[in-house]
Design a protein around this motif. Structure first.
Motif, PDB file in Angstrom:
ATOM      1  N   VAL A 424      -6.267   4.080   3.899  1.00 27.19           N
ATOM      2  CA  VAL A 424      -5.003   4.796   4.063  1.00 27.19           C
ATOM      3  C   VAL A 424      -4.984   6.030   3.151  1.00 27.19           C
ATOM      4  CG1 VAL A 424      -2.500   4.588   4.087  1.00 27.19           C
ATOM      5  CG2 VAL A 424      -3.920   2.563   4.504  1.00 27.19           C
ATOM      6  N   LYS A 425      -4.639   7.197   3.759  1.00 25.20           N
ATOM      7  CA  LYS A 425      -4.602   8.446   2.999  1.00 25.20           C
ATOM      8  C   LYS A 425      -3.363   9.256   3.351  1.00 25.20           C
ATOM      9  CE  LYS A 425      -9.673   8.949   3.083  1.00 25.20           C
ATOM     10  NZ  LYS A 425     -10.779   9.844   3.510  1.00 25.20           N
ATOM     11  N   ASP A 426      -2.996  10.178   2.458  1.00 21.43           N
ATOM     12  CA  ASP A 426      -1.964  11.179   2.732  1.00 21.43           C
ATOM     13  C   ASP A 426      -2.579  12.251   3.629  1.00 21.43           C
ATOM     14  OD1 ASP A 426      -0.480  13.735   2.386  1.00 21.43           O
ATOM     15  OD2 ASP A 426       0.753  12.542   1.014  1.00 21.43           O
ATOM     16  N   LYS A 427      -1.965  12.487   4.786  1.00 20.27           N
ATOM     17  CA  LYS A 427      -2.549  13.401   5.770  1.00 20.27           C
ATOM     18  C   LYS A 427      -2.606  14.838   5.257  1.00 20.27           C
ATOM     19  CE  LYS A 427      -2.379  14.514  10.699  1.00 20.27           C
ATOM     20  NZ  LYS A 427      -1.704  14.225  11.986  1.00 20.27           N
ATOM     21  N   LYS A 428      -1.625  15.232   4.451  1.00 21.53           N
ATOM     22  CA  LYS A 428      -1.582  16.618   3.969  1.00 21.53           C
ATOM     23  C   LYS A 428      -2.542  16.863   2.812  1.00 21.53           C
ATOM     24  CE  LYS A 428       2.988  18.247   5.401  1.00 21.53           C
ATOM     25  NZ  LYS A 428       4.277  18.844   4.943  1.00 21.53           N
ATOM     26  N   THR A 429      -2.597  15.913   1.883  1.00 23.37           N
ATOM     27  CA  THR A 429      -3.383  16.129   0.665  1.00 23.37           C
ATOM     28  C   THR A 429      -4.722  15.410   0.659  1.00 23.37           C
ATOM     29  OG1 THR A 429      -2.397  14.236  -0.491  1.00 23.37           O
ATOM     30  CG2 THR A 429      -1.217  16.340  -0.601  1.00 23.37           C
ATOM     31  N   GLY A 430      -4.871  14.418   1.536  1.00 24.62           N
ATOM     32  CA  GLY A 430      -6.099  13.630   1.529  1.00 24.62           C
ATOM     33  C   GLY A 430      -6.138  12.593   0.429  1.00 24.62           C
ATOM     34  N   LYS A 431      -5.044  12.458  -0.309  1.00 21.37           N
ATOM     35  CA  LYS A 431      -4.971  11.504  -1.427  1.00 21.37           C
ATOM     36  C   LYS A 431      -4.982  10.066  -0.921  1.00 21.37           C
ATOM     37  CE  LYS A 431      -1.849  10.096  -5.155  1.00 21.37           C
ATOM     38  NZ  LYS A 431      -0.507  10.347  -5.789  1.00 21.37           N
ATOM     39  N   ILE A 432      -5.719   9.205  -1.601  1.00 24.08           N
ATOM     40  CA  ILE A 432      -5.737   7.773  -1.292  1.00 24.08           C
ATOM     41  C   ILE A 432      -4.361   7.171  -1.565  1.00 24.08           C
ATOM     42  CG2 ILE A 432      -6.624   5.528  -2.067  1.00 24.08           C
ATOM     43  CD1 ILE A 432      -8.566   6.991  -0.319  1.00 24.08           C
ATOM     44  N   LEU A 433      -3.863   6.335  -0.647  1.00 23.65           N
ATOM     45  CA  LEU A 433      -2.547   5.722  -0.807  1.00 23.65           C
ATOM     46  C   LEU A 433      -2.691   4.221  -1.023  1.00 23.65           C
ATOM     47  CD1 LEU A 433      -0.512   7.564   1.982  1.00 23.65           C
ATOM     48  CD2 LEU A 433      -0.533   8.032  -0.485  1.00 23.65           C
ATOM     49  N   ALA A 434      -2.390   3.789  -2.229  1.00 22.10           N
ATOM     50  CA  ALA A 434      -2.366   2.357  -2.531  1.00 22.10           C
ATOM     51  C   ALA A 434      -0.996   1.793  -2.178  1.00 22.10           C
ATOM     52  CB  ALA A 434      -2.664   2.128  -4.007  1.00 22.10           C
ATOM     53  N   ASP A 435      -0.931   0.476  -2.022  1.00 16.98           N
ATOM     54  CA  ASP A 435       0.331  -0.250  -1.762  1.00 16.98           C
ATOM     55  C   ASP A 435       0.989   0.151  -0.442  1.00 16.98           C
ATOM     56  OD1 ASP A 435       0.117  -1.644  -4.178  1.00 16.98           O
ATOM     57  OD2 ASP A 435       1.030   0.023  -5.271  1.00 16.98           O
ATOM     58  N   ALA A 455      -6.201  -0.440  -4.539  1.00 21.87           N
ATOM     59  CA  ALA A 455      -6.269   0.807  -5.291  1.00 21.87           C
ATOM     60  C   ALA A 455      -7.159   1.840  -4.616  1.00 21.87           C
ATOM     61  CB  ALA A 455      -6.771   0.525  -6.712  1.00 21.87           C
ATOM     62  N   SER A 456      -8.060   1.381  -3.767  1.00 21.37           N
ATOM     63  CA  SER A 456      -8.922   2.302  -3.011  1.00 21.37           C
ATOM     64  C   SER A 456      -8.350   2.648  -1.651  1.00 21.37           C
ATOM     65  CB  SER A 456     -10.315   1.665  -2.827  1.00 21.37           C
ATOM     66  OG  SER A 456     -10.920   1.398  -4.073  1.00 21.37           O
ATOM     67  N   GLY A 457      -7.111   2.213  -1.416  1.00 18.80           N
ATOM     68  CA  GLY A 457      -6.459   2.494  -0.139  1.00 18.80           C
ATOM     69  C   GLY A 457      -6.964   1.640   1.003  1.00 18.80           C
ATOM     70  N   GLU A 458      -7.687   0.556   0.704  1.00 19.66           N
ATOM     71  CA  GLU A 458      -8.335  -0.241   1.745  1.00 19.66           C
ATOM     72  C   GLU A 458      -7.596  -1.536   2.053  1.00 19.66           C
ATOM     73  OE1 GLU A 458     -12.348  -1.021   0.687  1.00 19.66           O
ATOM     74  OE2 GLU A 458     -13.037   1.006   1.143  1.00 19.66           O
ATOM     75  N   VAL A 459      -7.693  -1.939   3.311  1.00 19.12           N
ATOM     76  CA  VAL A 459      -7.237  -3.245   3.788  1.00 19.12           C
ATOM     77  C   VAL A 459      -8.276  -3.726   4.793  1.00 19.12           C
ATOM     78  CG1 VAL A 459      -5.552  -4.454   5.219  1.00 19.12           C
ATOM     79  CG2 VAL A 459      -4.763  -2.901   3.456  1.00 19.12           C
ATOM     80  N   SER A 460      -8.607  -5.030   4.751  1.00 16.47           N
ATOM     81  CA  SER A 460      -9.563  -5.559   5.715  1.00 16.47           C
ATOM     82  C   SER A 460      -8.995  -6.785   6.408  1.00 16.47           C
ATOM     83  CB  SER A 460     -10.892  -5.913   5.037  1.00 16.47           C
ATOM     84  OG  SER A 460     -10.712  -6.988   4.138  1.00 16.47           O
ATOM     85  N   TYR A 461      -9.352  -6.940   7.674  1.00 17.52           N
ATOM     86  CA  TYR A 461      -8.948  -8.090   8.469  1.00 17.52           C
ATOM     87  C   TYR A 461     -10.164  -8.649   9.197  1.00 17.52           C
ATOM     88  CZ  TYR A 461      -3.956  -6.983   8.039  1.00 17.52           C
ATOM     89  OH  TYR A 461      -2.692  -6.760   7.560  1.00 17.52           O
ATOM     90  N   LYS A 462     -10.222  -9.969   9.270  1.00 18.41           N
ATOM     91  CA  LYS A 462     -11.207 -10.610  10.144  1.00 18.41           C
ATOM     92  C   LYS A 462     -10.562 -10.754  11.511  1.00 18.41           C
ATOM     93  CE  LYS A 462     -13.655 -13.141   6.529  1.00 18.41           C
ATOM     94  NZ  LYS A 462     -14.038 -14.480   6.011  1.00 18.41           N
ATOM     95  N   SER A 496      -9.781   5.328   9.575  1.00 17.61           N
ATOM     96  CA  SER A 496      -8.943   6.042   8.608  1.00 17.61           C
ATOM     97  C   SER A 496      -7.525   6.135   9.156  1.00 17.61           C
ATOM     98  CB  SER A 496      -9.500   7.446   8.352  1.00 17.61           C
ATOM     99  OG  SER A 496      -8.692   8.130   7.413  1.00 17.61           O
ATOM    100  N   LEU A 497      -6.571   5.807   8.342  1.00 18.96           N
ATOM    101  CA  LEU A 497      -5.163   5.893   8.723  1.00 18.96           C
ATOM    102  C   LEU A 497      -4.502   6.942   7.828  1.00 18.96           C
ATOM    103  CD1 LEU A 497      -4.374   2.086   9.115  1.00 18.96           C
ATOM    104  CD2 LEU A 497      -4.508   3.773  10.943  1.00 18.96           C
ATOM    105  N   ASP A 498      -4.219   8.106   8.404  1.00 16.94           N
ATOM    106  CA  ASP A 498      -3.661   9.231   7.651  1.00 16.94           C
ATOM    107  C   ASP A 498      -2.156   9.314   7.895  1.00 16.94           C
ATOM    108  OD1 ASP A 498      -6.245   9.880   6.822  1.00 16.94           O
ATOM    109  OD2 ASP A 498      -6.602  11.100   8.608  1.00 16.94           O
ATOM    110  N   LEU A 499      -1.376   9.192   6.819  1.00 16.69           N
ATOM    111  CA  LEU A 499       0.080   9.139   6.926  1.00 16.69           C
ATOM    112  C   LEU A 499       0.700  10.507   6.675  1.00 16.69           C
ATOM    113  CD1 LEU A 499       0.923   5.788   5.087  1.00 16.69           C
ATOM    114  CD2 LEU A 499       0.324   6.181   7.477  1.00 16.69           C
ATOM    115  N   GLN A 500       1.554  10.903   7.593  1.00 20.30           N
ATOM    116  CA  GLN A 500       2.286  12.165   7.484  1.00 20.30           C
ATOM    117  C   GLN A 500       3.572  11.913   6.700  1.00 20.30           C
ATOM    118  OE1 GLN A 500       1.381  15.203   8.853  1.00 20.30           O
ATOM    119  NE2 GLN A 500       3.189  16.211   8.030  1.00 20.30           N
ATOM    120  N   PRO A 501       3.880  12.739   5.699  1.00 11.49           N
ATOM    121  CA  PRO A 501       5.168  12.585   4.990  1.00 11.49           C
ATOM    122  C   PRO A 501       6.327  12.533   5.976  1.00 11.49           C
ATOM    123  CG  PRO A 501       3.785  14.162   3.853  1.00 11.49           C
ATOM    124  CD  PRO A 501       3.066  13.817   5.137  1.00 11.49           C
TER     125      PRO A 501
END
Length: 623
Positions: A424-435, A455-462, A496-501
């Motif tokens: 997960v990242k911020d679409k505008k800045t490319g910053k990693i988004l935790a939580d 903290a690395s912006g990651e989530v995993s699912y089986k 990659s999941l990029d979130l727009q403000p």
């Protein structure tokens, strides 16, 4: 077999030494009118003037709890419990602490709740496994769940078992017989069958006339070759019962019977010697080798309401019933056993830690050190989930649940080992988004599970092999983002999941938000509701002259007066939440309209139409 439950009521009122008085009269009136923000202000005045006691602290905490301000609720619950409180206060305090991730402290409050309300199921569950909530979130999903097309509209359907020749047997009260079970005022159960095609579709069910009587018949289990079945049947069918002269009724019991297939017909029906007029035996399940029959019974020697037992079978000779012991059975209700071909036992229980009512569990009988495992969501829900069966040859299972209000049959497909990873990242800045919250959805956009990014912006699912999924990420002040997961046989998929403000849609008439959801029959704000309402708060802060009128609506289920009252309570809680975030109370008001202003005028309504009618509107008030 009809499921009957007796739920003990919980006495929640205890003398605390503190109560309403003239000092609290104004605050209490506001609280009772659902004006939680104003009520909290009045209770705080009493705190500042040193006129507060345990009652004031409790009311103050409840005020914050109802508008999902868990930090403040926790603060004042901690003060309230310095004096003796009712059991429910300790329970709510524990809930606030869990919301804040303070599991150890929450367990201490649950200990107090359990000591005061020892007969309450929540207390029993806590004593059995105080670390239940944090451990449950780590469980991997074991099955995907799908609807079947064989359920009747109004009657109960359950006990589905798939034979190796693709015949699905189940029981249903859909029959048109004139006899009804007087105890529950419902038609008696009959055995039905449906043919499963290669693509998984099921044919129109038809009654198995060879096995059905005028009374209850089923569920059943069959041998590996499909030529022998064991099934449950009401003893009334053979005139076996005990007379209850006091109530003028004939009390029958469930028994287990054996039948064999000859020239396509079920014949040679024989009662098993374990049947009795003093107790019931039912819900049979036969091992792959045909040498062991598992069943549920309330026969003497059990540990609870009903236990799971087994007997050995040698041709037409049967061994002595053997209780499976405390590893399986509890003081509650264990029922609907199913022994799979790999010797894993599946069963339903009301006596173990679960999501609600009956939950489905499994135990590997090959491993003497194995522990009972809750199947988790989506198989288990807050409702009753039971009657699980698994055909390993076809790699499909079936179970029943009353999650929609009546017993229906569902398909359960085992999940295989593909890992889907999202960043997960911020679409505008490319910053990693935790939580950030990352949900995985099925192809119909039904949410299966939700986790938070690390903290690395990651989530995993089986996830299941050869199945399409959708990953959806959300975070406060961002619009959600989605990404499709294509079918794959194995391995790892990264997206990659990029979130727009966030930019909330504001028309000249209203502020458009997603639906605000509430718990059943309650009006306190939930986490989901808080997330949506925070968007409204942001709009109001950005537009200081804007005023909002909240209209809360319900569907047509339930009475008009009830829905009007509940919708008004929810409208007021919505208003109070926004005010609690610093918005002036003269800028937002609300009212409940029940189902007087339907978005979709329908009767009866489909679930989709009901969902459209259950809504909140945020209208912009023009000066």
């Amino acid at each position: 077999m009809k499921k009957i439950f007796i739920t003990a009521g919980l006495l929640l009122s205890f003398l605390s030494g503190y109560s309403q008085n003239k000092n609290t009269e104004k605050a209490d009136k506001l609280f009772q009118g659902y004006e939680y923000v104003n009520a909290s202000e009045e209770y705080l005045k009493l705190v500042k003037s040193k006129k507060a006691d345990g009652y004031v602290y409790k009311q103050l905490a409840d005020s914050y709890y109802n508008v999902f301000n868990m930090e403040e609720a926790s603060k004042w619950y901690s003060k309230a419990v310095e004096s003796k409180q009712d059991a429910e206060t300790y329970y709510r305090y524990a809930q606030t602490l869990r919301t804040l991730g303070k599991y150890s402290e929450a367990n201490k409050q649950m200990d107090k709740f359990a000591s005061m309300a020892s007969s309450d199921k929540r207390a029993k569950d806590h004593k059995a496994n105080p670390n239940y909530i944090p451990s449950l979130t780590s469980n991997d999903k074991l099955f995907d769940v799908f609807d079947t097309k064989i359920n009747s509209k109004d009657q109960a359907d359950f006990g589905a078992v798939l034979s190796n020749d693709n015949t699905l047997y189940f029981v249903s009260s859909r029959n048109t017989g004139k006899k009804t079970d007087k105890w529950i005022d419902q038609p008696y159960l009959d055995i039905y069958q449906s043919t499963r095609s290669e693509d998984g579709t099921l044919s129109e069910p038809k009654a198995v006339s060879d096995l059905n009587t005028a009374y209850h018949d089923g569920p059943l289990t069959m041998s590996a070759d499909g030529n022998t079945i064991y099934f449950a049947r009401d003893s009334h069918s053979e005139g076996s019962y005990q007379k209850d002269t006091k109530n003028n009724v004939k009390v029958g019991q469930q028994g287990i019977y054996k039948a064999t297939k000859v020239n396509g017909n079920w014949t040679n029906i024989q009662a098993l010697p374990i049947n009795s007029t003093k107790y019931s035996v039912g819900n049979p399940s036969l091992s792959k080798d045909g040498k062991t029959l598992y069943f549920a019974s309330n026969m003497p020697g059990g540990k609870g309401e009903t236990d799971i037992w087994k007997i050995s079978i040698n041709n037409n000779s049967y061994g002595k019933p053997e209780n499976l012991g405390s590893k399986v059975n509890t003081s509650g209700r264990e029922t609907f056993p199913c022994i799979a071909d790999d010797n894993v036992l599946y069963f339903a229980s009301s006596g173990r830690q679960g999501l609600g009512g009956l939950d489905i569990f499994k135990l590997d009988l090959n491993d003497k050190d194995a522990e009972v495992l809750n199947l988790g969501k989506p198989v288990n829900t807050e409702k009753d989930d039971f009657s699980f069966s698994l055909n390993l040859t076809k790699n499909v299972g079936y179970f029943s649940s009353n999650r929609t209000g009546k017993d229906n049959i569902y398909l359960a497909v085992p999940v295989c080992g593909v890992e889907a990873v999202a960043v997960v990242k911020d679409k505008k800045t490319g910053k990693i988004l935790a939580d950030a919250k990352v949900s995985i959805l099925d192809s119909k956009n039904n949410v299966i599970a939700t986790k938070q990014s690390n903290a690395s912006g990651e989530v995993s699912y089986k996830v299941e092999c050869n199945t399409e999924y959708v990953l959806q990420a959300s975070k406060n002040d961002y619009d959600p983002a989605t990404s499709n997961i294509a079918k794959t046989k194995s391995g790892k998929i990264s997206v990659s999941l990029d979130l727009q403000p966030v930019e909330v849609v504001v028309t000249d008439r209203e502020v458009l938000l997603d639906n605000i959801y509430f718990e059943y029959n309650k009006s306190n704000i939930t986490a989901q509701g808080a997330k949506e309402l925070d968007k409204l708060v942001k709009v109001l802060n950005t537009n200081p002259l804007m005023k909002i009128f909240v209209k809360a609506h319900t569907d047509t289920n339930g009475g008009a007066d009830y829905n009007l009252k509940l919708s008004d309570q929810r409208a007021q809680s919505t208003v109070q939440y926004v005010i609690s975030k610093g918005v002036s109370k003269d800028r937002i008001s609300g009212k409940g309209f029940g189902f007087t202003e339907l978005k979709v005028n329908c009767k009866p309504c489909t679930e989709e139409q009901d969902a459209q009618n259950r809504r909140s509107e945020f209208l912009i008030v023009k000066d």
